[in-house]
Design an enzyme around this catalytic site. Structure first.
Site, PDB file in Angstrom:
ATOM      1  N   GLY A   1       0.689  -1.223  -0.042  1.00 59.90           N
ATOM      2  CA  GLY A   1       0.063  -0.179  -0.034  1.00 59.90           C
ATOM      3  C   GLY A   1       0.789   1.388  -0.053  1.00 59.90           C
ATOM      4  O   GLY A   1      -0.096   2.421  -0.077  1.00 59.90           O
TER       5      GLY A   1
ATOM      6  N   GLU B   1       4.262  -6.485   1.604  1.00 59.55           N
ATOM      7  CA  GLU B   1       3.888  -6.704   0.189  1.00 59.55           C
ATOM      8  C   GLU B   1       3.725  -5.547  -0.575  1.00 59.55           C
ATOM      9  O   GLU B   1       2.513  -5.367  -1.274  1.00 59.55           O
ATOM     10  CB  GLU B   1       2.373  -7.378   0.488  1.00 59.55           C
ATOM     11  CG  GLU B   1       2.704  -8.557   1.371  1.00 59.55           C
ATOM     12  CD  GLU B   1       1.112  -8.987   1.916  1.00 59.55           C
ATOM     13  OE1 GLU B   1       0.256  -8.319   1.807  1.00 59.55           O
ATOM     14  OE2 GLU B   1       0.810  -9.909   2.578  1.00 59.55           O
TER      15      GLU B   1
ATOM     16  N   ARG C   1       2.845  -1.254  -6.078  1.00 60.21           N
ATOM     17  CA  ARG C   1       3.029   0.104  -6.559  1.00 60.21           C
ATOM     18  C   ARG C   1       4.310   0.644  -6.384  1.00 60.21           C
ATOM     19  O   ARG C   1       4.879   1.198  -7.152  1.00 60.21           O
ATOM     20  CB  ARG C   1       1.716   0.880  -6.133  1.00 60.21           C
ATOM     21  CG  ARG C   1       1.730   2.186  -6.848  1.00 60.21           C
ATOM     22  CD  ARG C   1       0.858   3.095  -6.247  1.00 60.21           C
ATOM     23  NE  ARG C   1      -0.543   2.328  -5.880  1.00 60.21           N
ATOM     24  CZ  ARG C   1      -1.598   2.348  -6.747  1.00 60.21           C
ATOM     25  NH1 ARG C   1      -1.567   3.008  -7.797  1.00 60.21           N
ATOM     26  NH2 ARG C   1      -2.628   1.489  -6.285  1.00 60.21           N
TER      27      ARG C   1
ATOM     28  N   ARG D   1      -6.301   3.157 -15.562  1.00 59.71           N
ATOM     29  CA  ARG D   1      -6.338   3.796 -14.284  1.00 59.71           C
ATOM     30  C   ARG D   1      -7.053   4.854 -14.290  1.00 59.71           C
ATOM     31  O   ARG D   1      -7.921   5.160 -13.594  1.00 59.71           O
ATOM     32  CB  ARG D   1      -4.857   3.966 -13.871  1.00 59.71           C
ATOM     33  CG  ARG D   1      -4.274   2.756 -13.503  1.00 59.71           C
ATOM     34  CD  ARG D   1      -2.911   2.779 -12.554  1.00 59.71           C
ATOM     35  NE  ARG D   1      -3.135   3.063 -11.337  1.00 59.71           N
ATOM     36  CZ  ARG D   1      -3.254   4.508 -11.119  1.00 59.71           C
ATOM     37  NH1 ARG D   1      -2.583   5.235 -11.739  1.00 59.71           N
ATOM     38  NH2 ARG D   1      -3.111   4.738  -9.664  1.00 59.71           N
TER      39      ARG D   1
ATOM     40  N   CYS E   1     -14.438   3.744 -28.284  1.00 60.16           N
ATOM     41  CA  CYS E   1     -16.096   4.269 -28.204  1.00 60.16           C
ATOM     42  C   CYS E   1     -16.150   4.220 -27.210  1.00 60.16           C
ATOM     43  O   CYS E   1     -17.426   3.334 -26.966  1.00 60.16           O
ATOM     44  CB  CYS E   1     -16.537   3.414 -29.318  1.00 60.16           C
ATOM     45  SG  CYS E   1     -15.859   3.127 -31.039  1.00 60.16           S
TER      46      CYS E   1
END
Ligand SMILES: *Cc1c(COP(=O)(O)O)cnc(C)c1O
Length: 432
Positions: free
Chosen positions: A238, A287, A290, A326, A356
């Site tokens: 995190g 863990e 990112r 994202r 589209c």
């Protein structure tokens, strides 16, 4: 921090020109910097050195085989969330004995695979899952190492779709119910209670929420350790990264991409948490996903058209939401910079893809240097939750990926041939 910067007016990834890569391999193209991900791994690893620890890279953030291989070589463990990820890690040379298996919906097949390969621990999210793992372990004549994921019910102060540590979401077991559950689990013969796990959310940019959760969890871990002989505590991932260097540094946005500092440094993280954790005497697992890879990757795209309608200035590029979802999915900000810098007036621009859907955009009304057809742009900080979330929507091929290391660059994922998109499809018998 990252190793993308301008030399003269050209954007470089370490020692390699991004424009040269785009010309050679086409676009959309993901480009990863091995030095950046190694740097992040090593910084975090060093900051935690006062504790016995294992850093388990969250594979779901970026599962490219070359990325996993680079991390495995640094001694990384892996946080996996499916049988597929376990097989990927093994294929990349990772060790199952350094893998923790997370997720609320592990199937019997996935559990059996993980037992056979010998993962370090199952991070369990419910009592029925404990019972299932116990039953399958008994059948395979094995003892399954387990940790239960405790939901500490703290607000991670991040986007709703990436908050996981409150009772509003599906993850973990409520803090108040954990000890009763461990007592019941201790009576299941084919389990070994190996640890305790938590993960409160993603893209957390201050140490506050981690500290709050750790302070809440430490006394519990103490009691569980005394009662059941636990070996580790995992405090999840995190750790957030900088997506908007201008905000972080207070300086004009497009000159600063290389100078962007980490919002939450490994040093700050460790300085606040290690003193709380050390007295426990448990092995620490973290863990991060990112934090390791987010700033280590960019998505390079080519401008196809510039279109004005009197109100808006649209820059239509060849990358789309299927390549990087994202912005559409999390309202995420990605800095957009020209791969070749030149003098140009600034225009409020919407950078959009060809799909589209009106959700297919990378930014709206953002002041950018006026773009020209054929030029390349880079979407920064696209290394985490980028290519792994790509899809074939609109029958668009999955993008190619390149890994750079110093002056070397290698294609680590071929651009998907268009026929491969429908290769598993076939006519029904009555259509032949
Ligand atoms: C997604 C996830 C992580 C990694 O999150 P990042 O924000 O990428 O660090 C770690 N642990 C668990 C259990 C996860 O689900």
């Amino acid at each position: 921090m990252h190793y993308f910067s301008y030399a003269g007016n050209q954007l470089y990834c370490e020692g390699v020109s991004v424009e040269a890569l785009a010309k050679k391999h086409g676009t959309p193209l993901y480009v990863y910097s091995q030095a950046t991900l190694s740097h992040h791994f090593q910084k975090l690893d060093a900051a935690l050195a006062p504790l016995e620890h294992l850093l388990c890279f969250a594979v779901k953030a970026n599962s490219n085989q070359a990325v996993l291989r680079a991390l495995a070589a640094l001694g990384s463990g892996f946080d996996i969330v499916s049988g597929g990820e376990l097989q990927r890690v093994i294929a990349a040379g990772g060790e199952p004995s350094k893998c923790v298996f997370a997720g609320v919906g592990k199937t019997a097949e996935e559990i059996e695979l993980a037992l056979e390969r010998g993962v370090y621990c199952f991070n369990v999210e419910s009592e029925p899952e404990l019972q299932r793992i116990n039953r399958l372990a008994g059948r395979l004549k094995k003892t399954a190492p387990v940790a239960v994921r405790v939901n500490p019910n703290v607000a991670a102060q991040t986007h709703a779709k990436i908050t996981t540590g409150t009772y509003e979401n599906k993850f973990g077991v409520a803090f108040e119910q954990i000890e009763v559950l461990y007592a019941r689990a201790a009576r299941l013969p084919h389990l070994r209670l190996r640890g305790l796990q938590m993960h409160i959310g993603s893209q957390i940019t201050g140490v506050g929420p981690f500290e709050e959760a750790v302070r809440k969890i430490v006394p519990l871990a103490h009691r569980l350790r005394a009662a059941h002989g636990l070996e580790f505590l995992s405090i999840g991932g995190g750790l957030g990264i900088v997506y908007q260097p201008a905000l972080a540094s207070g300086s004009p946005w497009w000159w600063e991409s290389a100078a962007a500092k980490d919002l939450l440094t490994p040093h700050q993280y460790a300085e606040r948490l290690v003193p709380l954790l050390r007295p426990l005497g448990l092995r620490l697992l973290i863990e991060p996903g990112r934090f390791i890879v987010g700033n280590a990757g960019i998505l390079v795209t080519r401008v196809e058209y510039v279109k004005r309608n009197g109100k808006k200035h649209f820059v239509i590029v060849d990358a789309a939401m299927n390549d990087l979802i994202r912005p559409a999915f999390y309202d995420a900000y990605h800095e957009i910079v020209p791969v070749r810098r030149r003098r140009a007036l600034t225009v409020k621009s919407d950078v959009v893809g060809p799909i589209c859907e009106s959700g297919d955009f990378f930014c709206k009304d953002r002041p950018l240097p006026r773009a020209a057809e054929g030029e390349y742009l880079a979407l920064m900080s696209a290394g985490a939750y980028g290519s792994v979330m790509a899809s074939n929507y609109n029958s668009r091929s999955l993008p190619a990926e390149v890994l750079v290391n110093g002056n070397r660059a290698a294609v680590v994922r071929e651009r998907q041939p268009v026929q491969a998109i429908w290769s598993g499809e076939q006519p029904a018998p009555w259509q032949k």
